[in-house]
Design a protein around this motif. Structure first.
Motif, PDB file in Angstrom:
ATOM      1  N   GLY A  52       0.793  -1.219   0.000  1.00 17.91           N
ATOM      2  CA  GLY A  52       0.000   0.000   0.000  1.00 17.91           C
ATOM      3  C   GLY A  52       0.828   1.272   0.000  1.00 17.91           C
ATOM      4  O   GLY A  52       0.310   2.351  -0.289  1.00 17.91           O
ATOM      5  N   ALA A  53       2.092   1.151   0.330  1.00 19.07           N
ATOM      6  CA  ALA A  53       2.975   2.324   0.327  1.00 19.07           C
ATOM      7  C   ALA A  53       3.382   2.633  -1.106  1.00 19.07           C
ATOM      8  O   ALA A  53       3.819   1.757  -1.839  1.00 19.07           O
ATOM      9  CB  ALA A  53       4.209   2.050   1.182  1.00 19.07           C
ATOM     10  N   THR A  54       3.227   3.865  -1.516  1.00 26.23           N
ATOM     11  CA  THR A  54       3.603   4.268  -2.869  1.00 26.23           C
ATOM     12  C   THR A  54       4.685   5.343  -2.808  1.00 26.23           C
ATOM     13  O   THR A  54       4.850   6.026  -1.783  1.00 26.23           O
ATOM     14  CB  THR A  54       2.395   4.833  -3.634  1.00 26.23           C
ATOM     15  OG1 THR A  54       1.948   6.040  -2.982  1.00 26.23           O
ATOM     16  CG2 THR A  54       1.257   3.822  -3.681  1.00 26.23           C
ATOM     17  N   ILE A  55       5.391   5.466  -3.901  1.00 29.35           N
ATOM     18  CA  ILE A  55       6.408   6.523  -4.002  1.00 29.35           C
ATOM     19  C   ILE A  55       5.759   7.885  -3.804  1.00 29.35           C
ATOM     20  O   ILE A  55       6.324   8.762  -3.138  1.00 29.35           O
ATOM     21  CB  ILE A  55       7.121   6.454  -5.366  1.00 29.35           C
ATOM     22  CG1 ILE A  55       7.977   5.192  -5.460  1.00 29.35           C
ATOM     23  CG2 ILE A  55       7.972   7.704  -5.586  1.00 29.35           C
ATOM     24  CD1 ILE A  55       9.134   5.140  -4.483  1.00 29.35           C
ATOM     25  N   ARG A  56       4.559   8.067  -4.337  1.00 31.16           N
ATOM     26  CA  ARG A  56       3.889   9.359  -4.203  1.00 31.16           C
ATOM     27  C   ARG A  56       3.583   9.677  -2.739  1.00 31.16           C
ATOM     28  O   ARG A  56       3.787  10.811  -2.288  1.00 31.16           O
ATOM     29  CB  ARG A  56       2.588   9.368  -5.012  1.00 31.16           C
ATOM     30  CG  ARG A  56       1.835  10.713  -4.932  1.00 31.16           C
ATOM     31  CD  ARG A  56       0.604  10.700  -5.809  1.00 31.16           C
ATOM     32  NE  ARG A  56       0.966  10.614  -7.205  1.00 31.16           N
ATOM     33  CZ  ARG A  56       1.337  11.638  -7.951  1.00 31.16           C
ATOM     34  NH1 ARG A  56       1.426  12.856  -7.419  1.00 31.16           N
ATOM     35  NH2 ARG A  56       1.613  11.482  -9.220  1.00 31.16           N
ATOM     36  N   LYS A  57       3.100   8.687  -1.992  1.00 32.74           N
ATOM     37  CA  LYS A  57       2.803   8.920  -0.575  1.00 32.74           C
ATOM     38  C   LYS A  57       4.059   9.314   0.187  1.00 32.74           C
ATOM     39  O   LYS A  57       4.047  10.230   1.010  1.00 32.74           O
ATOM     40  CB  LYS A  57       2.200   7.659   0.052  1.00 32.74           C
ATOM     41  CG  LYS A  57       0.763   7.380  -0.334  1.00 32.74           C
ATOM     42  CD  LYS A  57       0.276   6.083   0.313  1.00 32.74           C
ATOM     43  CE  LYS A  57      -1.157   5.785  -0.099  1.00 32.74           C
ATOM     44  NZ  LYS A  57      -1.627   4.474   0.444  1.00 32.74           N
TER      45      LYS A  57
END
Length: 221
Positions: A52-57
């Motif tokens: 669920g962790a994204t580069i954007r977050k």
């Protein structure tokens, strides 16, 4: 590429509370910026899970664009590996200070496992990512980190147990004894991190009572 790990015991907690996003920041902060990214990634990995962790977050959390973040890390897998590596290296550094002390091997063993437990309590997010999760996407790299630094940490335990056995203070296979000590420390930390709702005793008292029982059983009178 220069490595920079998050500052351990920096206030991150296992609760992973949402923090305000940072404003866009100027370029040129080098390793300081990498440390900020790793600290944000550590928290977001725990809060949202690795998938669920994204580069954007992560980029939003530190006030960067995704493009700017890629200048520091190729992908989130690299961030996870760096977090794990930093945890192992912090533990190794603390143990090196204990290993040079002039005291009986069983005393150094006790201090080493106490330092391990204390690290877990003070850095619950890093401990979760290092010891309690192993994402499929990062499995190969995580194993590499464990082989490079995690095994070094365990070998230090074994070496001191070997000294205790040679001095007649313990009896048994050093590797098995070292694993028993490590398993005990890991159990204390992982249970308190993953079951925070349980009515736990004071953590220092729980650690003392548990280790007293463990070493009483392992040491020869």
């Amino acid at each position: 590429m220069q490595r920079s790990s998050p500052t351990w015991s920096s206030g991150l907690s296992g609760d992973s509370t949402q923090t305000p996003r940072s404003a866009r920041k100027p370029k040129g902060e080098g390793h300081v910026r990498r440390a900020e990214i790793l600290a944000a990634a550590e928290s977001i990995f725990v809060e949202h899970g690795y998938e669920g962790a994204t580069i954007r977050k992560i980029a939003d959390e530190v006030g960067l664009s995704s493009t700017a973040l890629y200048m520091h890390f190729a992908d989130k897998s690299e961030m996870l590996h760096e977090i794990c590596r930093g945890a192992f290296e912090a533990l190794i550094a603390s143990h090196q200070q204990i290993l040079i002390e002039d005291e009986p091997p069983e005393a150094r063993l006790r201090r080493m496992i106490e330092a391990y437990i204390r690290f877990g309590f003070e850095n619950p997010n890093a401990y979760r990512l290092t010891y309690l999760t192993r994402p499929v996407e990062a499995r190969e790299g995580a194993q590499t980190v464990a082989q490079e630094t995690g095994f070094e940490l365990f070998r230090a335990f074994v070496a001191v147990v070997e000294q205790a056995v040679a001095a007649g203070r313990m009896k048994g296979d050093p590797t098995t004894l070292a694993q028993a000590i490590w398993a005990c420390g890991h159990g204390i930390v992982s249970l308190r991190i993953t079951k925070p709702y349980f009515e736990w005793a004071d953590r220092d008292e729980l650690t003392r009572v548990t280790l007293d029982a463990l070493f009483a059983g392992l040491l020869r009178s």
